[in-house]
Design an enzyme around this catalytic site. Structure first.
Site, PDB file in Angstrom:
ATOM      1  N   GLU A  46      40.435  45.662  46.946  1.00 13.69           N
ATOM      2  CA  GLU A  46      39.955  46.586  47.964  1.00 13.69           C
ATOM      3  C   GLU A  46      38.437  46.663  47.974  1.00 13.69           C
ATOM      4  OE1 GLU A  46      44.146  47.786  47.810  1.00 13.69           O
ATOM      5  OE2 GLU A  46      42.672  47.707  46.183  1.00 13.69           O
ATOM      6  N   THR A  47      37.898  46.911  49.159  1.00 15.23           N
ATOM      7  CA  THR A  47      36.500  47.272  49.348  1.00 15.23           C
ATOM      8  C   THR A  47      36.472  48.628  50.033  1.00 15.23           C
ATOM      9  OG1 THR A  47      35.769  44.967  49.531  1.00 15.23           O
ATOM     10  CG2 THR A  47      34.320  46.663  50.445  1.00 15.23           C
TER      11      THR A  47
END
Length: 262
Positions: A46-47
């Site tokens: 994830e970002t």
């Protein structure tokens, strides 16, 4: 346009452990297309993208393939960036997600504690496609808002699972959590989510909004120690508070860089 990018290892006290997350602290929201492309380029589980709005930090999370409703380790990472790199001077950061509501992260010494809503889950018959994909029959199965949770009798069983990710990618929902009592902690887990581009997530904070109430009721205690036994591994301290769950961990900075978008 140039953007600062932080890569943080969450739920660990050492680089190369825990779960790496990208974090971008923005002045204004980027287009959804650009945020998705940055997440794909980062190729991390994830970002997180964060924008401060009247004292509350709006937050959104992207895997390489899709935007998701909730991500624990990237929220922990975002709070760490604000505390450590932006010198946020209060003890608690309030995030807001249009998909998950208010999320708070507080700091006590090196420990960061997330305050998340407890998952809405219910027992179900173990889905045959998941059992077939895992190659093992669980003791119990639960279905939460986004994930399945399957419990097993021993840590060794969970360690030995070798899923068929092609079959798991066809499961409805975000992912599949597998869990058991731990040898040295209250419970251990692994998390598989090939349907959102993550075969096995190193440490999944949001999964503990389901794991914590389940194991709290099984073990008859509200404060629990947990470990996600992926290859990188991660350590968590959890507390069940009824409709809320507190999930604590540490974090370290791996990288500070710059994204150049032309």
């Amino acid at each position: 346009m140039k953007l600062k990018l932080y890569q943080i290892d969450a739920f660990t006290d050492r680089v190369f452990g825990g779960n790496p997350a990208g974090v971008c602290i923005l002045d204004d929201w980027l287009s959804e297309d650009i945020m998705q492309k940055i997440a794909l380029e980062n190729n991390l589980a994830e970002t997180a993208f964060v924008v401060e709005e009247e004292g509350v930090f709006g937050i959104r999370w992207f895997t390489p393939l899709v935007e998701i409703d909730l991500c624990g380790h990237a929220t922990l990472a975002a709070a760490y960036v604000l505390f450590e790199h932006f010198q946020y001077d209060r003890d608690t950061i309030e995030f807001y997600s249009t998909r998950s509501g208010t999320l708070k992260v507080s700091r006590t010494d090196e420990l960061l504690t997330m305050d998340f809503p407890t998952d809405d889950y219910a027992p179900v018959t173990p889905p045959e496609n998941i059992v077939h994909a895992l190659g093992s029959v669980p003791l119990e199965a639960f279905r939460g808002k986004t994930d399945y949770l399957l419990t097993f009798s021993s840590q060794q069983e969970v360690e030995n699972l070798s899923p068929d990710f092609n079959l798991l990618s066809k499961v409805d929902g975000r992912g599949v959590i597998v869990s058991s009592p731990g040898d040295q902690v209250d419970f251990v887990s692994r998390f598989f989510a090939p349907q959102v581009g993550i075969s096995e997530d190193p440490v999944t904070g949001s999964a503990h909004t389901t794991l914590t109430p389940v194991w709290s009721k099984k073990l008859g205690k509200n404060q629990l120690t947990a470990k996600q036994i992926s290859q990188r591994g991660g350590d968590l301290w959890c507390e069940f508070l009824g409709d809320r769950v507190k999930i604590s961990g540490k974090a370290v900075t791996y990288l500070v860089g710059e994204i150049a978008i032309t």
